[in-house]
Design a protein around this motif. Sequence first.
Motif, PDB file in Angstrom:
ATOM      1  N   ARG A  36       0.832  -1.199   0.000  1.00  0.00           N
ATOM      2  CA  ARG A  36       0.000   0.000   0.000  1.00  0.00           C
ATOM      3  C   ARG A  36       0.867   1.250   0.000  1.00  0.00           C
ATOM      4  O   ARG A  36       0.497   2.282  -0.522  1.00  0.00           O
ATOM      5  CB  ARG A  36      -0.897   0.025   1.239  1.00  0.00           C
ATOM      6  CG  ARG A  36      -2.183  -0.748   1.035  1.00  0.00           C
ATOM      7  CD  ARG A  36      -3.040  -0.641   2.254  1.00  0.00           C
ATOM      8  NE  ARG A  36      -3.344   0.752   2.583  1.00  0.00           N
ATOM      9  CZ  ARG A  36      -3.774   1.141   3.769  1.00  0.00           C
ATOM     10  NH1 ARG A  36      -3.917   0.250   4.726  1.00  0.00           N
ATOM     11  NH2 ARG A  36      -4.046   2.406   4.011  1.00  0.00           N
ATOM     12  N   TYR A  37       2.018   1.131   0.664  1.00  0.00           N
ATOM     13  CA  TYR A  37       2.876   2.313   0.768  1.00  0.00           C
ATOM     14  C   TYR A  37       3.879   2.415  -0.370  1.00  0.00           C
ATOM     15  O   TYR A  37       4.584   3.406  -0.493  1.00  0.00           O
ATOM     16  CB  TYR A  37       3.619   2.296   2.110  1.00  0.00           C
ATOM     17  CG  TYR A  37       2.708   2.644   3.244  1.00  0.00           C
ATOM     18  CD1 TYR A  37       2.375   3.982   3.463  1.00  0.00           C
ATOM     19  CD2 TYR A  37       2.151   1.666   4.041  1.00  0.00           C
ATOM     20  CE1 TYR A  37       1.507   4.317   4.487  1.00  0.00           C
ATOM     21  CE2 TYR A  37       1.286   1.988   5.061  1.00  0.00           C
ATOM     22  CZ  TYR A  37       0.965   3.318   5.285  1.00  0.00           C
ATOM     23  OH  TYR A  37       0.102   3.653   6.283  1.00  0.00           O
ATOM     24  N   TYR A  64       3.926   5.436  -2.548  1.00  0.00           N
ATOM     25  CA  TYR A  64       4.535   6.657  -1.999  1.00  0.00           C
ATOM     26  C   TYR A  64       6.012   6.752  -2.336  1.00  0.00           C
ATOM     27  O   TYR A  64       6.572   7.839  -2.457  1.00  0.00           O
ATOM     28  CB  TYR A  64       4.367   6.691  -0.472  1.00  0.00           C
ATOM     29  CG  TYR A  64       2.949   6.965  -0.049  1.00  0.00           C
ATOM     30  CD1 TYR A  64       2.427   8.246  -0.186  1.00  0.00           C
ATOM     31  CD2 TYR A  64       2.147   5.969   0.449  1.00  0.00           C
ATOM     32  CE1 TYR A  64       1.129   8.515   0.187  1.00  0.00           C
ATOM     33  CE2 TYR A  64       0.847   6.216   0.814  1.00  0.00           C
ATOM     34  CZ  TYR A  64       0.327   7.498   0.693  1.00  0.00           C
ATOM     35  OH  TYR A  64      -0.959   7.762   1.054  1.00  0.00           O
ATOM     36  N   LEU A 105       8.641  23.788   3.633  1.00  0.00           N
ATOM     37  CA  LEU A 105       9.476  24.277   4.731  1.00  0.00           C
ATOM     38  C   LEU A 105       9.689  25.787   4.680  1.00  0.00           C
ATOM     39  O   LEU A 105       9.546  26.469   5.694  1.00  0.00           O
ATOM     40  CB  LEU A 105      10.809  23.528   4.766  1.00  0.00           C
ATOM     41  CG  LEU A 105      10.731  22.102   5.332  1.00  0.00           C
ATOM     42  CD1 LEU A 105      12.115  21.478   5.408  1.00  0.00           C
ATOM     43  CD2 LEU A 105      10.077  22.092   6.701  1.00  0.00           C
TER      44      LEU A 105
END
Lengths: 446, 312
Positions: free
Chosen positions: B30-31, B34, B50
Amino acid sequence: MAKTRLIRAALAAAAATAVLAACTPGSEDAGSDDSDSSDGAESVSTEVPDEDATLRLAFVDGPEMVDELIAAFEEEYPQVTIEPQFTEFTDYVASIRLNMTSDSAPDIAQFNVGAMSDLIPSGHLLNLDPYSEAYGWQESFPSVGLEQLTADETGKVYGSGSLRAVPAGMSLTGVFYNKELADEAGIEIPPATLDEFEQALEAASEAGHTPLSIGALDSGGAHMWAALLNSMMPVEDYRAWVTGEAGGSISTDEALAATEKFTEWADQGNFNDSANGTDQEASTAQFVDGRSVFLMNGNWAAAQVADEMGDNAGFFLLPGLEQDAPAVGSGFSVSYAISSQTEHPEAAAAFLDFLASPEAAEIEAHGGFLPPNVDAAPEAEGVLGDLNSEFARVVEADGLNVFPDFSAPATYDALSSGIQSLIAGRMEPQAFLDELQGIRDEHHEE
Amino acid sequence: MSALTRLKDEAPVPSARTPQRAGGRGGLRRYKGYLWVLPALVFYVTFAILPAFHTAYLSLFDWDGVTLATWVGLENYGEVFSNPDYRNAVGHALLLVAFFSWIPILIGLLMVGLLSRHRRRGMTFYRVLFFLPQIVPLVAVGITWRWMYGDDGVVNQLLRGVGLDGFTRAWLGDFDFALPAVGLVGTWAMSGLCMMLFLSGVQKVDTSLYEAVRLDGAGAVREFVTVTLPALRGEIAVAMTVTTVAALASFDIVYVTTSGGPGSQTTVPGLLVYRLAFSEGKVGLAAAIAVVLSCLILTIVFAINRLTRTDP
């Protein structure tokens, strides 16, 4: 799913803020290596070491002049190499502070009061007093030039304290005139008093000409206003205000009279119709085209005027109220300061010392600037000759005033927009002065 | 922006289609996606997210950019909201929205209405022509217009040419006309973008739709309203978002043409941020204005997206 994502994002944000919060922006003191340089007591050498040294020079004015100065200097000191780094003015003012506080700061940087005064308390600029003493700069540079570059430890009060930079070439503002048009209108040049100059403006108007061109879209309007201050306000008062002396004020009767004179001239149509929409370059172009009798501008416009008008143009300072009033003009120097981080302070100081030489003076004059050393100025004719002789008068009378925007970093924007409002009759002279005074007071309060 | 959202909503969610397996591997998988995003993500976080947080953090200090900063909490925000000069600047930016956004969109729609009824030859040529202002740097655009608005500039020459001598002026130096003059530069620059977007949007429309409307006896206006306009909804939203942001965050055009003058008739928040941070040494205050401006822009963009959303 959406919820966990949100939480994750929030956590990341919190972490980021925590990292950032760990440090307060800014630095306490940069000149750690030579923290004792600020007392000015240590002795320095005027000897340039024999080993090879490379200096970087950040600058904004006169690229050709700088190249020539460097070439002449390197001939004298073959072991030193100087790398020039040119930056255009607005970018320079915006970036030089970051540049000078970085680890790779240039060794020598052209000095700019507004942008670089903060570097004095932060310790990024080398205190030049020891070198001044060792080289005898008090004698080799004129005092008007050095005084403008002397500042106290806070970097807010100029005219006293330690030397921060030395001048390479001076600037001066004043009135250019068109000889033919002035003759036609029966104007006698140069006018001896401000009254006579006003009569000249009137005569020009009657002869159907635009009397005086100014470029108020940028800083040309402020130069006109400053010239009126020079003529009408006591020099000590102006300097107390502009250099940051305690109690200095621009909100005086004389300054008000000068400002009212300025609006009066605008009302009477003494300026070009669209002064607010004309920049300095365009105002010079109008004058060169014979569309105005006079032009308010500085030495930087002299080369163009001389090229295009030849003998038909001249230059004089705006006269004072009385015939025997001292010659006062606005001007500042192209000047250079040394970074406290430089590894070759002797070589950098030797370059600064070279700027006082007659050889450097010739290069500066050729580059369109007035050599700080008046006696070293090469002979010139026409408008350039006028400029030299008027500058010599100012130096003689110790009458060189720095530009009004040096009073505080925020003054420049308020000044140019205020001048535009005065011209358009949208601001009262007193309110204008009060605003400038408020900005200066706020700057010194901090 | 809403086009993007729509795309996301319609796209199949991969994890839903993948049969969920018990155990750790399924979770890992699932990751896995990413991982592909990681390089872009790192780049985006480092150079966009940032710095944004850092700006917000800086806004809580009184800092000249060099020496040690002092913590002032929300004081800078108090200054931002109480100083009338800053409020005026926001007002100017909002007026610029009309010039940067509304007028260009109207011009774009008008042009598309004229061009979209039939397939025409040389459409690519028109698109390139209209898009040209977009590829010229805004600084160059600003300098060019500064000349054109000058005393002897093209604008005044044209006015004199048609006998309107009394109406000539140095446009950028006039207290009443400077802001609209600057706005019109934005109109010129943004109209091409809108036309381009709408023209490509209209090419997606099935020509049979136009035929059908025409068979029903519709004229040009009716045709535009029933077929073209609804088809362009997404593009209008994008155009409105992009141009509104350009107006509110405008800096370059104003800086090059007037620097905020005459007086402070054309100051915009972007210009104030630059001035305060770089020439006046008030970095904290500049950061506070930047944060407020960003929030304002986000709110307006959010509102635009809400209003132009196609599906409920």
